[in-house]
Design a protein around this motif. Structure first.
Motif, PDB file in Angstrom:
ATOM      1  N   UNK A   1       0.814  -1.188   0.000  1.00 29.68           N
ATOM      2  CA  UNK A   1       0.000   0.000   0.000  1.00 29.68           C
ATOM      3  C   UNK A   1       0.868   1.268   0.000  1.00 29.68           C
ATOM      4  N   UNK A   2       1.998   1.210   0.697  1.00 27.65           N
ATOM      5  CA  UNK A   2       2.916   2.344   0.747  1.00 27.65           C
ATOM      6  C   UNK A   2       3.416   2.691  -0.662  1.00 27.65           C
ATOM      7  N   UNK A   3       3.668   1.648  -1.470  1.00 26.49           N
ATOM      8  CA  UNK A   3       4.131   1.868  -2.838  1.00 26.49           C
ATOM      9  C   UNK A   3       3.087   2.629  -3.654  1.00 26.49           C
ATOM     10  N   UNK A   6       3.240   6.281  -2.666  1.00 23.60           N
ATOM     11  CA  UNK A   6       4.438   6.894  -3.234  1.00 23.60           C
ATOM     12  C   UNK A   6       4.267   7.139  -4.734  1.00 23.60           C
ATOM     13  N   UNK A   7       3.656   6.176  -5.418  1.00 24.92           N
ATOM     14  CA  UNK A   7       3.411   6.345  -6.856  1.00 24.92           C
ATOM     15  C   UNK A   7       2.443   7.492  -7.110  1.00 24.92           C
ATOM     16  N   UNK A   8       1.412   7.606  -6.298  1.00 21.62           N
ATOM     17  CA  UNK A   8       0.442   8.702  -6.453  1.00 21.62           C
ATOM     18  C   UNK A   8       1.100  10.055  -6.175  1.00 21.62           C
ATOM     19  N   UNK A   9       1.969  10.099  -5.170  1.00 23.31           N
ATOM     20  CA  UNK A   9       2.671  11.343  -4.851  1.00 23.31           C
ATOM     21  C   UNK A   9       3.585  11.740  -6.012  1.00 23.31           C
ATOM     22  N   UNK A  10       4.269  10.761  -6.572  1.00 28.61           N
ATOM     23  CA  UNK A  10       5.150  11.037  -7.711  1.00 28.61           C
ATOM     24  C   UNK A  10       4.351  11.520  -8.919  1.00 28.61           C
ATOM     25  N   UNK A  11       3.195  10.899  -9.155  1.00 19.83           N
ATOM     26  CA  UNK A  11       2.328  11.316 -10.245  1.00 19.83           C
ATOM     27  C   UNK A  11       1.856  12.751 -10.037  1.00 19.83           C
TER      28      UNK A  11
END
Length: 99
Positions: A1-3, A6-11
């Motif tokens: 879930x953490x990944x 992190x992916x959403x934050x990067x997006x």
């Protein structure tokens, strides 16, 4: 879930960076660039891509310069405006690559 977070934050970061880049390009593309010659009596204005928009030639330049010298001075003004536009484009591209 953490990944996923992190992916959403990067997006979100990428979308924000793309928005800033789009604003920078829009601002740059609306600019005009000026080149001068014959002590400022000949003025060429180009758009951001270097296309000539206006050319102003003082009556004094027309009177005192022969046709060849007048042509040289007109060309010098246009080239200076084109160079200013190209330098601005280079600066923009550097800014887009290195936020």
């Amino acid at each position: 879930m953490q990944e996923m977070y992190e992916a959403m934050a990067r997006l979100d970061q990428l979308v924000a960076a793309a928005g800033r880049a789009e604003e920078m390009v829009a601002e740059w593309s609306a600019r005009q660039f000026v080149g001068r010659a014959d002590e400022g009596r000949i003025v060429a204005t180009t758009d951001a891509l270097g296309a000539l928009l206006t050319l102003e030639i003082s009556p004094l330049s027309r009177k005192r310069l022969d046709a060849r010298r007048l042509a040289d001075e007109i060309l010098a003004a246009v080239v200076r405006a084109e160079q200013a536009a190209a330098a601005s484009k280079d600066e923009l591209m550097t800014g887009l690559h290195h936020p």
